[in-house]
Scaffold this active site. Structure first.
Site, PDB file in Angstrom:
ATOM      1  N   SER A 140      -2.269  -9.815   5.086  1.00 35.03           N
ATOM      2  CA  SER A 140      -2.275  -9.046   6.087  1.00 35.03           C
ATOM      3  C   SER A 140      -2.781  -7.705   5.764  1.00 35.03           C
ATOM      4  CB  SER A 140      -0.566  -8.484   6.472  1.00 35.03           C
ATOM      5  OG  SER A 140      -0.451  -7.847   7.551  1.00 35.03           O
ATOM      6  N   GLU A 141      -3.609  -7.199   6.790  1.00 30.96           N
ATOM      7  CA  GLU A 141      -4.395  -5.828   6.676  1.00 30.96           C
ATOM      8  C   GLU A 141      -3.733  -4.763   5.786  1.00 30.96           C
ATOM      9  OE1 GLU A 141      -4.378  -8.126   9.092  1.00 30.96           O
ATOM     10  OE2 GLU A 141      -5.346  -6.942  10.935  1.00 30.96           O
ATOM     11  N   ASN A 142      -2.493  -4.633   6.130  1.00 32.11           N
ATOM     12  CA  ASN A 142      -1.726  -3.517   5.588  1.00 32.11           C
ATOM     13  C   ASN A 142      -1.698  -3.399   4.252  1.00 32.11           C
ATOM     14  OD1 ASN A 142       0.030  -5.440   6.296  1.00 32.11           O
ATOM     15  ND2 ASN A 142       1.785  -3.832   6.474  1.00 32.11           N
ATOM     16  N   SER A 146      -7.404  -3.978   0.518  1.00 31.17           N
ATOM     17  CA  SER A 146      -7.127  -4.786   1.592  1.00 31.17           C
ATOM     18  C   SER A 146      -8.479  -5.121   2.314  1.00 31.17           C
ATOM     19  CB  SER A 146      -6.009  -4.427   2.659  1.00 31.17           C
ATOM     20  OG  SER A 146      -5.572  -5.463   3.268  1.00 31.17           O
TER      21      SER A 146
END
Lengths: 218, 218
Positions: free
Chosen positions: A45-47, A87
């Protein structure tokens, strides 16, 4: 089976054992529910997490364990968290095997538009441009038409997400591959004819002799 | 203690009209909420905010927009904050969209003494507007130049802080925070827990105290 479930189940068959996968918010997130047995993938996930899973039943949500949309998630054994620079380095740097995103339009060059409708919807691109520009394989999971209007067009009329061609388009009617020669209709959904797909598509589709019927994950 | 630990009043005194303020957090998570309250209480207005998103209406970072303290935001996403979307439509706020991965790298550059980075993200899209396209010598490869970003004040959320300003993060709360800690003239920290020197542990420190100016007292 509703359209979104059908699309998610078909996309799930594209995931290979060992893949690192990023699923967009909405329909793409559903893909995780239909992983074929024996296929072990990691979700990013990008976060800033690899190894996320849906929040398991009975586990209380933590504010410090969320997905890119801020929803609570679980972490599998071996999961790790990191900052936004790592990320996106992972996304752009060719370390992400597959990203699955929604789409507003895709065109004959395989170019995707999925982040804004000028004058109507201007939310910002978030991480979509990085994902489409950087992932090894880009799969668009979307409905074939919007209120009856084709979404697979000769040229996108909405602002592009990236000039890089996506790899695969999965809709409730068809599976379409992008090739240097153009868009190739490789599968039709059960009960859907090639002519029905062509009628619902503005872009030129190359129709091989052996268009198969879409298989879906259980 | 006290070292870099500062009272709420001392922190509030740092904010002035017209400042550029960078803030960590993503979709309301990992956000330095106690520092956001300090901004509101300072009465500073006409701020420029740099953040991954604009959070939700009147929640976490979204409170700054609710109180009409912000003239401009540099961000990747505003879609979930109905107030910011309405302000943009009414011409009451300026929004500069940057792809999320590029935004993060711009801030990293700002904190690392670099002028900018070259990225494929946004190439051939509306993001090109106002940006320099760079062809790297001899390769024929084109990139967008994303220039460094810095701020007057950085707002950082951490799990732990010690009097030297050493910080530790937890889970996905870190996101943009470690980058912001490096790229502001004055870095302020909202930590869940205040620790003694050496209590965090040399291998657990995510941001070294050299980047941190003030930690909000409990």
């Amino acid at each position: 089976m509703d359209d979104k479930t059908l699309i998610a189940r078909r996309v799930a068959l594209e995931l290979k054992d060992g893949d690192l996968v990023n699923l967009g918010i909405g329909l793409p997130t559903m893909v995780a529910q239909y992983l074929p047995p024996g296929i072990d993938v990691s979700f990013q996930s990008e976060n800033g997490i690899v190894g996320m899973q849906a929040l398991p039943a009975g586990v209380s949500p933590s504010a410090d364990l969320t997905d890119a949309g801020g929803a609570p998630i679980g972490a599998l054994p071996g999961a790790f968290a990191f900052d936004s620079a790592m990320s996106f380095g992972l996304i752009r740097g060719g370390h992400l095997d597959i990203t699955v995103l929604g789409g507003l339009q895709v065109d004959e060059l395989g170019q995707l538009a999925n982040w804004m409708v000028p004058g109507k919807m201007v939310p910002g691109m978030g991480g979509a441009m990085d994902l489409v520009s950087g992932a090894k394989r880009v799969i668009v999971a979307m409905t074939h038409t919007a209120k009856g209007a084709p979404k697979i067009l000769k040229r996108c009329t909405l602002p592009l997400t990236s000039i890089r061609s996506v790899d695969l388009i999965v809709t409730e009617m068809a599976v379409i591959r992008t090739t240097p020669e153009g868009l190739v209709l490789s599968e039709v959904a059960p009960g859907v004819s090639v002519d029905q797909v062509l009628a619902a598509t503005q872009a030129h589709l190359i129709v091989p002799d052996d268009v198969s019927v879409m298989a879906v994950a259980a | 203690m006290p070292g870099k630990i500062r009272s709420r009043d001392e922190i509030i005194a740092q904010f002035k009209d017209g400042q550029t303020v960078m803030c960590g957090g993503m979709h309301n998570h990992g956000t330095p909420n106690a520092l956001i309250q300090c901004v509101i209480d300072s009465g500073a207005r006409h701020l420029t905010v740099i953040s991954i998103d604009s959070a939700d209406a009147n929640l976490t970072l979204g409170r700054l927009f609710h109180h009409r303290l912000v003239d401009k935001i540099i961000t990747s996403y505003i879609g979930r904050n109905t107030e910011v979307v309405a302000m943009l439509e009414a011409g009451e706020i300026e929004v500069e969209f940057v792809p999320q991965g590029s935004l993060v790298e711009r801030v990293r550059c700002g904190g690392a003494g670099l002028g900018g980075v070259l990225t494929k993200t946004g190439l051939g899209t509306v993001v090109e507007e106002g940006r320099q396209i760079v062809e790297v010598n001899g390769t024929g490869e084109k990139y967008l130049l994303e220039t460094a970003l810095r701020a007057d004040i950085g707002l950082v959320r951490a799990r732990m802080a010690d009097p030297l300003g050493n910080l530790a993060y937890r889970g996905t709360m870190r996101n943009f925070n470690p980058l912001i800690a490096t790229a502001a003239d004055l870095t302020l920290v909202d930590a869940d827990m205040l620790m003694d020197v050496d209590e965090i542990g040399i291998d657990r420190i995510g941001t070294p105290g050299v980047y941190v100016d003030m930690v909000l007292a409990k």
